[in-house]
Design a protein around this motif. Sequence first.
Motif, PDB file in Angstrom:
ATOM      1  N   GLN A  22       0.831  -1.198   0.000  1.00 25.47           N
ATOM      2  CA  GLN A  22       0.000   0.000   0.000  1.00 25.47           C
ATOM      3  C   GLN A  22       0.872   1.257   0.000  1.00 25.47           C
ATOM      4  O   GLN A  22       0.649   2.172  -0.795  1.00 25.47           O
ATOM      5  CB  GLN A  22      -0.930  -0.001   1.213  1.00 25.47           C
ATOM      6  N   ARG A  23       1.880   1.298   0.855  1.00 30.74           N
ATOM      7  CA  ARG A  23       2.784   2.460   0.911  1.00 30.74           C
ATOM      8  C   ARG A  23       3.528   2.641  -0.409  1.00 30.74           C
ATOM      9  O   ARG A  23       3.628   3.749  -0.928  1.00 30.74           O
ATOM     10  CB  ARG A  23       3.778   2.310   2.059  1.00 30.74           C
ATOM     11  N   LEU A  33      -6.472   0.198  -2.601  1.00 28.34           N
ATOM     12  CA  LEU A  33      -7.442  -0.421  -1.709  1.00 28.34           C
ATOM     13  C   LEU A  33      -6.835  -1.734  -1.243  1.00 28.34           C
ATOM     14  O   LEU A  33      -6.248  -2.460  -2.046  1.00 28.34           O
ATOM     15  CB  LEU A  33      -8.751  -0.696  -2.445  1.00 28.34           C
ATOM     16  N   VAL A  34      -6.936  -2.046   0.052  1.00 33.22           N
ATOM     17  CA  VAL A  34      -6.331  -3.273   0.568  1.00 33.22           C
ATOM     18  C   VAL A  34      -7.400  -4.200   1.130  1.00 33.22           C
ATOM     19  O   VAL A  34      -8.386  -3.760   1.716  1.00 33.22           O
ATOM     20  CB  VAL A  34      -5.255  -2.975   1.630  1.00 33.22           C
ATOM     21  N   TYR A  35      -7.164  -5.498   0.928  1.00 34.24           N
ATOM     22  CA  TYR A  35      -8.079  -6.528   1.384  1.00 34.24           C
ATOM     23  C   TYR A  35      -7.275  -7.659   1.991  1.00 34.24           C
ATOM     24  O   TYR A  35      -6.261  -8.088   1.430  1.00 34.24           O
ATOM     25  CB  TYR A  35      -8.923  -7.066   0.221  1.00 34.24           C
ATOM     26  N   GLY A  36      -7.734  -8.178   3.126  1.00 27.16           N
ATOM     27  CA  GLY A  36      -7.028  -9.227   3.836  1.00 27.16           C
ATOM     28  C   GLY A  36      -7.351 -10.631   3.388  1.00 27.16           C
ATOM     29  O   GLY A  36      -6.745 -11.586   3.859  1.00 27.16           O
ATOM     30  N   SER A  37      -8.295 -10.767   2.461  1.00 23.45           N
ATOM     31  CA  SER A  37      -8.646 -12.100   1.955  1.00 23.45           C
ATOM     32  C   SER A  37      -9.303 -11.979   0.584  1.00 23.45           C
ATOM     33  O   SER A  37      -9.815 -10.922   0.210  1.00 23.45           O
ATOM     34  CB  SER A  37      -9.623 -12.794   2.907  1.00 23.45           C
ATOM     35  N   GLY A  38      -9.289 -13.086  -0.123  1.00 23.25           N
ATOM     36  CA  GLY A  38      -9.969 -13.124  -1.415  1.00 23.25           C
ATOM     37  C   GLY A  38     -11.463 -12.927  -1.265  1.00 23.25           C
ATOM     38  O   GLY A  38     -12.103 -12.270  -2.084  1.00 23.25           O
TER      39      GLY A  38
END
Length: 142
Positions: A22-23, A33-38
Amino acid sequence: MSGKAPIIAVVDDEDDVRHSLQRLLRAAGFEVLVYGSGTEFLRHVTDSAPDCVVLDMHMPRLTGLDVQAALRERALVVPVVILTGNETDEMRTAAFAAGVDDYLAKPVDDDVLIGAIVAAMHHHGRPRGPGTSEPDTRRGTP
């Protein structure tokens, strides 16, 4: 100025990797945009409309290939760059057969990753790079 920055979705189950990417991508001028899982990503993909997805191959529940298959089932054409910490020839072959745009091993060089994202978006006619809202048509190559 050129318009809205391309949106990159980062999907990785490791917090450190997600935040590092992200950085990096924000510093390069992308909206991230960040997501921790599919599963989490697939819940939001239609509304978020990313221009490219950076997708971890090995995650609990849904693998990167599972997410790629779900995108195809939904007829969502989104450029996909796979990242993996456990690269094998078999997985590379399976990923490209599934339609991913690139397959990179972790740790990945920052410039290589950004180049892969830009090339994938260009291949799909998406915004060419950070800070651009239209594909760059000045040259025939990414």
